[in-house]
Design an enzyme around this catalytic site. Sequence first.
Site, PDB file in Angstrom:
ATOM      1  N   VAL A  65     162.942 104.822 131.261  1.00 40.55           N
ATOM      2  CA  VAL A  65     162.783 104.407 129.860  1.00 40.55           C
ATOM      3  C   VAL A  65     161.587 105.073 129.189  1.00 40.55           C
ATOM      4  CG1 VAL A  65     163.968 102.204 130.178  1.00 40.55           C
ATOM      5  CG2 VAL A  65     161.465 102.315 130.474  1.00 40.55           C
TER       6      VAL A  65
ATOM      7  N   SER B 252     156.375  87.873 128.729  1.00 42.44           N
ATOM      8  CA  SER B 252     155.757  87.135 129.837  1.00 42.44           C
ATOM      9  C   SER B 252     154.892  86.034 129.262  1.00 42.44           C
ATOM     10  CB  SER B 252     154.893  88.068 130.691  1.00 42.44           C
ATOM     11  OG  SER B 252     154.069  87.323 131.580  1.00 42.44           O
TER      12      SER B 252
ATOM     13  N   TYR C 207     149.104  94.881 131.417  1.00 42.37           N
ATOM     14  CA  TYR C 207     150.324  94.084 131.417  1.00 42.37           C
ATOM     15  C   TYR C 207     150.328  93.091 130.264  1.00 42.37           C
ATOM     16  CZ  TYR C 207     154.197  91.293 133.244  1.00 42.37           C
ATOM     17  OH  TYR C 207     155.389  90.624 133.378  1.00 42.37           O
TER      18      TYR C 207
ATOM     19  N   ALA D  88     148.623  93.234 127.491  1.00 45.89           N
ATOM     20  CA  ALA D  88     148.708  93.972 126.229  1.00 45.89           C
ATOM     21  C   ALA D  88     150.138  94.407 125.950  1.00 45.89           C
ATOM     22  CB  ALA D  88     147.783  95.178 126.264  1.00 45.89           C
ATOM     23  N   SER D  89     150.825  94.895 126.974  1.00 42.45           N
ATOM     24  CA  SER D  89     152.200  95.377 126.772  1.00 42.45           C
ATOM     25  C   SER D  89     153.139  94.235 126.417  1.00 42.45           C
ATOM     26  CB  SER D  89     152.695  96.105 128.026  1.00 42.45           C
ATOM     27  OG  SER D  89     152.880  95.218 129.116  1.00 42.45           O
ATOM     28  N   LYS D  90     152.977  93.101 127.073  1.00 37.37           N
ATOM     29  CA  LYS D  90     153.878  91.980 126.807  1.00 37.37           C
ATOM     30  C   LYS D  90     153.539  91.284 125.485  1.00 37.37           C
ATOM     31  CE  LYS D  90     156.450  92.483 130.425  1.00 37.37           C
ATOM     32  NZ  LYS D  90     157.861  92.920 130.281  1.00 37.37           N
TER      33      LYS D  90
END
Length: 253
Positions: A63, A147, A160, A162-164
């Site tokens: 992706v 999350s 993690y 920050a991305s979620k």
Amino acid sequence: MNLPLESSVALITGAAHGIGRATSIELARRGAAVALLDIDDASSVARSIADFGGEAICLHGDVRSEEQLESAFSKFDRWSNRLNIVVNNAGILVEGRLAKMSTEDFDNVLAVNLRGAFLVGRAAVQRMRIHHTESEKSECRIINVASELAQIGRAEYTAYCASKGGIIAMTRAWAREFAPGILVNAVAPGPVDTAMLGLESMSPEWREKEIDIPLGRLGTPDEIANTIAFLAGPESRFYTGQVLGPNGGAAMY
């Protein structure tokens, strides 16, 4: 028997393992034809779906790569001229104290978890707009996997979280942009018993932290898949821009 997702076509990223695998099988059980997009081999998932008479196709792709996604979607287009449901599930996790986290690790987590969802969502929306009539577009869904850590944070999970958090913000932006034609929601699971969580390599202290939630246990991939399947189905027609939290009480919002 009338199946709630009969005649629907779904694409699930990160479909080879964990939540993605469980979601692919559950959507197929509810009548959807499913495209399994993963950097890993998802053929065992396709076989499980074929065993109960479902229809699936494996799409190989990272992706992070626009080129690989273009190739995967070209294969998808040859297989189906419809796309009703997209589940952006592909994700990775890198732990580490901020002072010691490399820029490469941070960038890689965001590239998979957030940029990957953006690239897949962009390609999906184009197909949803082309292949569906105005009346059918209300049956289109994008479901992004976030999350509970996006809501509550966790030390040493900078990239993690920050991305979620970005996934949740992007979900709400898309929900406003594509309403009423395409419904966009997110699922924010709590701790789930998957390989990504890596319980087998955790210390007893960290295991205790993972289950220190009101329900006192890890969730299962099937429990998360059922929440995703609800958002994909006809019962969720009045949901958009929402974040559902199958998390055992780890976060309450």
